[in-house]
Design a protein around this motif. Structure first.
Motif, PDB file in Angstrom:
ATOM      1  N   TRP A  76     -18.872   9.902  -6.984  1.00  0.00           N
ATOM      2  CA  TRP A  76     -18.909   8.827  -5.989  1.00  0.00           C
ATOM      3  C   TRP A  76     -18.935   7.437  -6.614  1.00  0.00           C
ATOM      4  O   TRP A  76     -18.161   6.566  -6.207  1.00  0.00           O
ATOM      5  CB  TRP A  76     -20.091   9.026  -5.039  1.00  0.00           C
TER       6      TRP A  76
ATOM      7  N   ASP B  36     -15.785   6.121  -8.017  1.00  0.00           N
ATOM      8  CA  ASP B  36     -14.779   5.719  -7.023  1.00  0.00           C
ATOM      9  C   ASP B  36     -15.208   4.525  -6.176  1.00  0.00           C
ATOM     10  O   ASP B  36     -14.586   4.229  -5.162  1.00  0.00           O
ATOM     11  CB  ASP B  36     -14.454   6.903  -6.106  1.00  0.00           C
ATOM     12  N   PHE B  37     -16.262   3.853  -6.591  1.00  0.00           N
ATOM     13  CA  PHE B  37     -16.672   2.649  -5.861  1.00  0.00           C
ATOM     14  C   PHE B  37     -15.867   1.458  -6.398  1.00  0.00           C
ATOM     15  O   PHE B  37     -16.342   0.603  -7.130  1.00  0.00           O
ATOM     16  CB  PHE B  37     -18.182   2.409  -5.996  1.00  0.00           C
ATOM     17  N   ARG B  38     -14.591   1.492  -6.031  1.00  0.00           N
ATOM     18  CA  ARG B  38     -13.637   0.438  -6.404  1.00  0.00           C
ATOM     19  C   ARG B  38     -12.765   0.166  -5.184  1.00  0.00           C
ATOM     20  O   ARG B  38     -12.615   1.022  -4.314  1.00  0.00           O
ATOM     21  CB  ARG B  38     -12.766   0.893  -7.583  1.00  0.00           C
TER      22      ARG B  38
ATOM     23  N   TYR C 118     -12.459   3.377  -2.855  1.00  0.00           N
ATOM     24  CA  TYR C 118     -13.688   3.535  -2.070  1.00  0.00           C
ATOM     25  C   TYR C 118     -13.439   4.143  -0.690  1.00  0.00           C
ATOM     26  O   TYR C 118     -14.198   4.992  -0.242  1.00  0.00           O
ATOM     27  CB  TYR C 118     -14.404   2.187  -1.938  1.00  0.00           C
TER      28      TYR C 118
ATOM     29  N   PHE D  57     -15.449   7.315   0.322  1.00  0.00           N
ATOM     30  CA  PHE D  57     -16.429   7.202   1.403  1.00  0.00           C
ATOM     31  C   PHE D  57     -16.173   8.254   2.472  1.00  0.00           C
ATOM     32  O   PHE D  57     -17.113   8.872   2.983  1.00  0.00           O
ATOM     33  CB  PHE D  57     -16.401   5.795   2.008  1.00  0.00           C
TER      34      PHE D  57
ATOM     35  N   ASP E  86     -24.461   1.929  -1.529  1.00  0.00           N
ATOM     36  CA  ASP E  86     -22.999   1.989  -1.412  1.00  0.00           C
ATOM     37  C   ASP E  86     -22.472   3.121  -0.545  1.00  0.00           C
ATOM     38  O   ASP E  86     -21.372   3.002   0.002  1.00  0.00           O
ATOM     39  CB  ASP E  86     -22.366   2.126  -2.800  1.00  0.00           C
ATOM     40  N   TYR E  87     -23.217   4.202  -0.431  1.00  0.00           N
ATOM     41  CA  TYR E  87     -22.704   5.355   0.309  1.00  0.00           C
ATOM     42  C   TYR E  87     -23.624   5.810   1.444  1.00  0.00           C
ATOM     43  O   TYR E  87     -23.177   5.922   2.584  1.00  0.00           O
ATOM     44  CB  TYR E  87     -22.445   6.532  -0.644  1.00  0.00           C
TER      45      TYR E  87
ATOM     46  N   TYR F 294     -20.179  -0.278   6.079  1.00  0.00           N
ATOM     47  CA  TYR F 294     -18.967   0.083   5.351  1.00  0.00           C
ATOM     48  C   TYR F 294     -17.968  -1.088   5.375  1.00  0.00           C
ATOM     49  O   TYR F 294     -17.384  -1.434   4.354  1.00  0.00           O
ATOM     50  CB  TYR F 294     -18.350   1.343   5.975  1.00  0.00           C
TER      51      TYR F 294
END
Length: 151
Positions: A16, A19-21, A25, A29, A88-89, A127
């Motif tokens: 996860w 992939d926070f880009r 994302y 997500f 973030d998630y 989000y």
């Protein structure tokens, strides 16, 4: 309720956080929500309005227990990564779920976290707000797009 799965939503940082880009994302997500959303929906419904704060406490107890199982020199890094997962998630997922109890659980988790670790409190972001915060950059240089008039 599967408390282990609820904790795993914060403790499982890979893939996860990778992939926070901006470009990845959205898909990450959605996959995160597909994986952990049903578990949180079920837990919130089972707990009901009166049981949400105790549920938040149980989740944080499980997360803190995971920190204690880490090697002492690794605890701080794991704690930072897991807090980032919550921001973030987990938080945006709970805000997006259709059950109002999930939004309440989100607030209780934030409040309980702040009460336990006041120097490490976090805020709530949706989000949409997170997606809007990504910038277009190349080698750290921000790319500017034309304004609305096409300039």
């Amino acid at each position: 309720m599967d408390l282990e799965m609820l904790c795993r939503a914060v403790q499982e940082t890979r893939p996860w956080m990778d992939d926070f880009r901006r470009r990845t994302y959205e898909k990450a997500f959605q996959a995160y929500t597909d994986r952990f959303g049903p578990c949180y929906l079920e837990a919130a419904r089972e707990a009901g309005e009166e049981g949400l704060r105790p549920l938040a406490g149980e989740i944080l107890d499980g997360i803190a227990a995971g920190w204690k199982r880490q090697r002492p020199w690794n605890r701080a890094a794991v704690r930072v990564a897991e807090k980032q997962m919550a921001v973030d998630y987990l938080t945006p997922m709970l805000l997006e779920l259709p059950e109002p109890l999930c939004q309440e659980l989100c607030e209780f988790l934030r409040e309980e976290w702040a009460a336990r670790w006041p120097k490490d409190a976090y805020g709530i972001a949706s989000y949409q707000k997170l997606m809007a915060g990504f910038r277009d950059t190349v080698l750290g240089i921000e790319l500017r797009r034309g304004d609305k008039d096409g300039e």
